[in-house]
Design an enzyme around this catalytic site. Structure first.
Site, PDB file in Angstrom:
ATOM      1  N   SER A   1      25.581   1.119 -21.894  1.00 53.71           N
ATOM      2  CA  SER A   1      24.123   0.987 -21.903  1.00 53.71           C
ATOM      3  C   SER A   1      23.478   2.349 -22.140  1.00 53.71           C
ATOM      4  O   SER A   1      23.792   3.317 -21.454  1.00 53.71           O
ATOM      5  CB  SER A   1      23.631   0.422 -20.572  1.00 53.71           C
ATOM      6  OG  SER A   1      24.085  -0.888 -20.371  1.00 53.71           O
TER       7      SER A   1
ATOM      8  N   ASP B   1      32.566  -2.794 -35.876  1.00 56.50           N
ATOM      9  CA  ASP B   1      33.574  -1.765 -36.081  1.00 56.50           C
ATOM     10  C   ASP B   1      34.896  -2.179 -35.430  1.00 56.50           C
ATOM     11  O   ASP B   1      34.972  -2.355 -34.214  1.00 56.50           O
ATOM     12  CB  ASP B   1      33.086  -0.437 -35.493  1.00 56.50           C
ATOM     13  CG  ASP B   1      33.911   0.741 -35.941  1.00 56.50           C
ATOM     14  OD1 ASP B   1      35.078   0.822 -35.520  1.00 56.50           O
ATOM     15  OD2 ASP B   1      33.392   1.570 -36.715  1.00 56.50           O
TER      16      ASP B   1
ATOM     17  N   HIS C   1      17.853   0.625 -19.486  1.00 61.89           N
ATOM     18  CA  HIS C   1      17.369  -0.345 -18.508  1.00 61.89           C
ATOM     19  C   HIS C   1      17.357   0.340 -17.153  1.00 61.89           C
ATOM     20  O   HIS C   1      17.869   1.456 -16.989  1.00 61.89           O
ATOM     21  CB  HIS C   1      18.231  -1.612 -18.479  1.00 61.89           C
ATOM     22  CG  HIS C   1      19.670  -1.367 -18.160  1.00 61.89           C
ATOM     23  ND1 HIS C   1      20.119  -0.987 -16.900  1.00 61.89           N
ATOM     24  CD2 HIS C   1      20.791  -1.429 -18.934  1.00 61.89           C
ATOM     25  CE1 HIS C   1      21.422  -0.840 -16.908  1.00 61.89           C
ATOM     26  NE2 HIS C   1      21.868  -1.102 -18.137  1.00 61.89           N
TER      27      HIS C   1
END
Length: 409
Positions: free
Chosen positions: A359, A344, A222
């Protein structure tokens, strides 16, 4: 008998309505354009009841408009046509999934206005910027005809012309001229415009992939945005540096966590050339020795298990299990294409789920790079959004001038 006939009639009407609703739904969510690997089949993995007929012998192939581009038909249950789509054949790029944490240092292209500030003048307390029409989010690129690249340069220009400061600003892609009358501060005797600005930023993100062939990279998934306004920061120059993750602020529902790290060197490992909606992209001076994997196109992504590569301790990425819960081919957002959930237990124990700094973490499924983590759900930090690798790569190739790949999402 009448009750039976009436029951059959109601059932028929109900099934017909349901069928039309399905057709309308898929017509909306299935995009008009796809990319696919040359000479391969074509299925929409996330929508098992929908198929695209891609062989002349079994399909409604309307036309071949250009080399590698065809019109094909999306079918419901293999028999009911929904819509025609354009499918472009390209070679899938080979990319090296990363997962390394990296530091970003950026200088803005001009001076970014973050908020107003009042100047305590001799007569009144005022903000010349507010009065003169400057808006938060404007980018000041010139003052009195001189290029402005930093907040200090803007201040110097104001001192040289205290009676009348002429600014050139960029707003919504257009250049505007704004004339202000600075106010002399009673506190320090400096002439001021009554505005807070930003000319640089730094932070931590995750590298998604390297492209060995072109010595380029893509990361973050992003844009880098201003912390105050949320708007994308205009990039002048930038660089990447290695980072070591020292600790993690564990996320909880309602309060996402964060990776905490240290910039390991002042020497850049790469340049930042593009700051886009789909991430940051640039050239790198080092390529790891890891193997490249094919990039998956969006229709190849399946609902179900996958893995992410991310660094939550030190400098070495680790692989963790996730589940892809939803795939949105036709999302209005370029970066919110999938909904993922961390499964997980080791990662959940360490981070609570998705945290700031993750990110850009690459997502692998069936041996292919399918996307990257982009956002966390604030109210459920184990879940979040992810971007298609296809969308990121379409921005990345703007660096290499390739003509055989275009963003058709």
């Amino acid at each position: 008998m009448k009750k039976i006939i009436y029951g059959i009639y109601i059932s028929f009407i109900s099934l017909t309505v349901l069928l039309f609703l399905q057709i309308a739904f898929y017509y909306t969510v299935v995009p008009d354009n796809f990319l696919r690997e040359e000479k391969t089949g074509f299925d929409l993995k996330a929508y098992p009841s929908v198929s695209v007929k891609n062989q002349v012998t079994e399909a409604i192939t309307v036309s071949s408009r250009s080399s590698g581009e065809q019109k094909m038909t999306v079918m419901l249950y293999g028999v009911i046509p929904i819509k025609d789509v354009t499918v472009t054949q390209v070679s899938s790029p080979m990319l090296i999934p990363s997962g390394e944490a990296f530091g970003l240092k950026m200088l803005t292209d001009g001076v970014y206005v973050t908020e107003y500030g009042n100047v305590d003048g001799a007569v009144s307390v005022r903000s010349p910027a507010r009065e003169g029409g400057i808006l938060v989010g404007d980018v000041i690129i010139c003052a009195n005809g001189q290029k402005v690249m930093s907040s200090s340069q803007l201040s110097e220009a104001v001192q040289l012309s205290p009676d009348r400061t002429v600014l050139t600003v960029v707003r919504d892609g257009r250049e505007l001229t704004v004339i202000l009358t600075p106010e002399k501060s009673r506190n320090d005797g400096m002439y001021k415009l009554g505005v807070w600005t930003r000319d640089s930023c730094a932070g931590i993100g995750t590298l998604t992939y390297y492209d060995r062939e072109n010595m380029t990279y893509g990361g973050l998934g992003h844009s880098v945005c201003d912390a105050d306004t949320g708007q994308i920061l205009p990039l002048s120059t930038g660089e990447t540096v290695p980072v070591c993750i020292n600790s993690v602020i564990r996320g909880i529902n309602g309060a996402p966590g964060e990776l905490c790290g240290t910039f390991m060197s002042a020497s850049a490992t790469g340049s930042i050339e593009l700051n886009t909606d789909c991430g940051v992209f640039g050239y790198t001076n080092r390529i790891p020795g890891a193997e490249s994997v094919p990039m998956a196109f969006k229709q190849e992504i399946e609902i179900g298990e996958a893995t992410i590569l991310t660094t939550v301790d030190g400098m070495t990425p680790q692989s963790y299990g996730i589940v892809i819960e939803k795939v949105n081919y036709n999302s209005d957002s370029a970066v919110k294409n999938m909904v993922i959930r961390i499964t997980d237990q080791k990662l959940l124990s360490k981070t609570g789920g998705i945290v700031q700094g993750m990110s850009g973490s690459p997502i692998i499924q069936n041996g292919k790079l399918i996307g990257a983590v982009t956002h966390v759900f604030v109210n459920d930090v184990s879940r979040g959004y992810a971007i298609f690798a296809e969308n990121m790569y379409a921005n990345s190739i703007n660096l290499t001038q390739y003509d055989n790949f275009q963003n058709v999402s």
